[in-house]
Enzyme design. Structure first.
Site, mmCIF file in Angstrom:
data_model
loop_
_atom_site.group_PDB
_atom_site.id
_atom_site.type_symbol
_atom_site.label_atom_id
_atom_site.label_comp_id
_atom_site.label_asym_id
_atom_site.label_seq_id
_atom_site.Cartn_x
_atom_site.Cartn_y
_atom_site.Cartn_z
ATOM 1 N N LYS A 234 6.103 5.579 38.490
ATOM 2 C CA LYS A 234 5.478 4.980 39.657
ATOM 3 C C LYS A 234 5.470 3.463 39.460
ATOM 4 O O LYS A 234 4.644 2.919 38.740
ATOM 5 C CB LYS A 234 4.047 5.520 39.827
ATOM 6 C CG LYS A 234 3.380 5.111 41.150
ATOM 7 C CD LYS A 234 2.652 3.818 41.012
ATOM 8 C CE LYS A 234 2.005 3.393 42.313
ATOM 9 N NZ LYS A 234 1.760 1.930 42.362
ATOM 10 N N GLU B 288 3.678 -1.152 43.870
ATOM 11 C CA GLU B 288 4.064 -1.217 45.282
ATOM 12 C C GLU B 288 4.545 -2.606 45.687
ATOM 13 O O GLU B 288 5.161 -2.770 46.749
ATOM 14 C CB GLU B 288 2.888 -0.799 46.169
ATOM 15 C CG GLU B 288 1.695 -1.736 46.165
ATOM 16 C CD GLU B 288 0.725 -1.491 45.028
ATOM 17 O OE1 GLU B 288 -0.374 -2.079 45.057
ATOM 18 O OE2 GLU B 288 1.057 -0.700 44.113
ATOM 19 N N GLY C 110 -6.724 0.524 33.526
ATOM 20 C CA GLY C 110 -6.464 1.343 32.347
ATOM 21 C C GLY C 110 -7.620 2.268 32.010
ATOM 22 O O GLY C 110 -7.419 3.430 31.634
ATOM 23 N N GLU D 237 -0.986 -0.408 27.742
ATOM 24 C CA GLU D 237 -0.765 -1.821 27.406
ATOM 25 C C GLU D 237 -1.468 -2.621 28.482
ATOM 26 O O GLU D 237 -1.056 -2.619 29.637
ATOM 27 C CB GLU D 237 0.732 -2.133 27.349
ATOM 28 C CG GLU D 237 1.040 -3.436 26.625
ATOM 29 C CD GLU D 237 1.001 -4.640 27.527
ATOM 30 O OE1 GLU D 237 -0.017 -5.363 27.463
ATOM 31 O OE2 GLU D 237 1.946 -4.863 28.280
ATOM 32 N N CYS E 111 0.634 -10.825 30.342
ATOM 33 C CA CYS E 111 -0.453 -10.377 29.475
ATOM 34 C C CYS E 111 -0.482 -11.143 28.170
ATOM 35 O O CYS E 111 -1.525 -11.254 27.524
ATOM 36 C CB CYS E 111 -0.347 -8.878 29.228
ATOM 37 S SG CYS E 111 1.232 -8.376 28.504
ATOM 38 N N GLU F 125 -9.254 -12.920 31.928
ATOM 39 C CA GLU F 125 -7.811 -13.034 32.133
ATOM 40 C C GLU F 125 -7.560 -13.518 33.565
ATOM 41 O O GLU F 125 -7.672 -12.748 34.520
ATOM 42 C CB GLU F 125 -7.123 -11.690 31.882
ATOM 43 C CG GLU F 125 -5.607 -11.786 31.946
ATOM 44 C CD GLU F 125 -4.928 -10.463 31.672
ATOM 45 O OE1 GLU F 125 -3.884 -10.459 31.001
ATOM 46 O OE2 GLU F 125 -5.438 -9.428 32.139
#
Length: 494
Positions: free
Chosen positions: A183, A186, A241, A258, A292, A390
């Site tokens: 997946k 999008e 996550g 990750e 990241c 982040e």
């Protein structure tokens, strides 16, 4: 060659069972170029029902198909063919990535080459995926430890490195004989769809790799919770996550994650400061900061902090921001209006919290697209949001430190633990940082270098498990012990 921007979205389909598929309910969605505001692709809007069909296809291919039973040599040849196909189609794939992600074209071409290298490396692991034998258990015993493919792997990938990140997962799962349902984000499905076409051309059997397109809810959520999926491999935000872990609990499937990072880039006073400047600037602005591994926290020893920061600002002024299709662009467009708003909100919060803005902090004026100036704050303290969260944008936070212990404390003062960099001429300092900073990757006198041979992953809320390197296939393998008795039995229970 003259490139013309698309006028209409290119119509694409999902891949299920080796064939192109529309969504069961017939809906579609479009991607828009974040740099040019033109339509790029039109994709099926999948539902949970489409995920069920894709998983069933992968399940059949694993349970009754040939892929798990082929020799490592055969699988290796297929993976090598995919690597060659990526290189042969490098320019096409890179252009698709630029249009959907906004990243610079020169960077995108480099990522295609890196992705091909990952497929090449995974091919070597296909021929070295074997177990072990034990003949030291006595003359009447012989045992084997077998490595078997784990089964159906669900893979959910992000928008910032679409082809590169699926190439950190899929070839390693295929190398050991797994099947997969992918997946993609999008926002950037184009290169994943094109990759699956190349896979089938290379000889991957029908149903071994399936792709469903759509949104995290319901597509990603259904894939994570599906009882017929054995492993989930996800790259994305820490918040999502955690939801993947919760959704996967139904059948206790293995989860590999990750996730995010707030990575410290530590510069000591004894470092070669001339050598450190360019990697520091690259480390924060690479891929518009949407990375990241971004070195978004610059920790500088106080005695050189003012001078080094001045030089970072000077070098940052030279970073060219603009149309990612131009060869001299270094920083392209951020992915969406929503993400632009998030970045700018952190810039405003940095002001409010008392940090000093030395450079940038604005959206660049442009006829189309969404571009952010390279931004540098100093007088940042570790508790500020711009030092802890982040941001995922081209925003650098400079923090001064006084000693090695101070630097390590600040570096570890975060929920994350993905990567860190250190610049020093002292080998003792280098080893101290390497051992004491809690992160999955430590760069010494370099930054963001990557090799297929080296494991990648994070501590703490930066993830679970490791990708790349010879340990990567462990995420997709089961270990089975077989014990064999030889000769007559000499002992009885009763």
């Amino acid at each position: 060659m003259v490139f013309h921007l698309p006028v209409d979205a290119v119509r694409e389909d999902m891949w299920i069972g080796g064939r192109r598929h529309e969504a069961c309910r017939g809906g579609r969605f479009e991607t828009i170029s974040p740099a040019h505001d033109v339509p790029v692709g039109s994709y099926p809007l999948a539902s949970a029902e489409d995920v069920d069909h894709a998983v069933a296809s992968a399940r059949r291919a694993f349970d009754t198909g040939i892929w798990p039973h082929l020799s490592g040599k055969h699988r290796a040849r297929v993976l090598q063919s995919v690597a060659d196909a990526i290189l042969s189609n490098r320019d096409e794939l890179a252009t698709l990535e630029v249009l959907e992600s906004g990243k610079p074209i020169t960077q995108a071409r480099g990522e295609m080459e890196t992705a091909a290298d990952l497929w090449d490396y995974a091919a070597t692991l296909a021929r070295h995926d074997y177990g072990d034998s034990y003949n030291n258990l006595g003359t009447s015993k012989l045992a084997f430890v077998l490595r078997e493919p784990a089964g159906v792997v669900g893979m959910i990938t992000p928008w910032n490195f679409p082809l590169l990140i699926i190439s950190q997962k899929l070839p390693f799962a295929l190398a050991v004989g797994c099947t997969a349902v992918v997946k993609p984000s999008e926002l950037t499905p184009a290169t994943t769809i094109r990759l699956v076409e190349l896979l089938h051309e290379a000889g991957v059997p029908e149903g071994v790799v399936n792709v469903v397109t759509g949104y995290g809810d319901p597509v990603g959520a259904r894939l994570a919770e599906h009882p017929a999926v054995d492993v989930i491999s996800f790259t994305g935000s820490t918040r999502v996550g955690k939801s993947i872990v919760a959704q996967a609990k139904g059948n206790l499937k293995r989860v590999s994650l990750e996730l995010g990072g707030k990575n410290p880039h530590i510069v000591f006073a004894d470092a070669d400061l001339d050598a450190a400047i360019d990697p520091v600037v690259f480390g924060v602005y690479f891929n518009m900061g949407e990375c990241c591994n971004s070195g978004s926290r610059l920790l500088v020893e106080r005695s050189v902090a003012e001078e080094f920061t001045r030089r970072v600002v000077e070098r940052s002024r030279a970073v060219r921001v603009g149309d990612p299709l131009k060869e001299d662009t270094k920083v392209g467009a951020v992915i969406s209006d929503a993400h632009l708003k998030k970045i700018m909100s952190y810039v405003a919060r940095g002001h409010d919290d008392g940090a000093r803005l030395l450079l940038g902090g604005n959206r660049l004026a442009s006829d189309c697209g969404r571009f952010v100036e390279p931004t540098v704050f100093d007088l940042v303290t570790p508790e500020m949001a711009i030092a802890r969260d982040e941001i995922f944008g081209p925003v650098l936070s400079v923090i001064a430190f006084d000693s090695l212990d101070d630097a390590v404390r600040i570096a570890n003062d975060t929920l994350y633990g993905l990567s860190a960099g250190a610049w020093t001429s002292n080998v003792e300092t280098a080893f101290q940082v390497s051992r004491r900073v809690r992160a999955g990757t430590i760069w010494i006198n370099c930054f963001m270098d990557g090799y297929a041979e080296l494991p990648f992953g994070g501590y703490r809320e930066s993830g679970l498990g490791r990708e790349l390197g010879r340990f990567s296939t462990d995420e997709f393998a089961e270990i089975k012990t077989v014990q064999l008795h030889l000769g007559p039995r000499t002992h009885t229970w009763l």
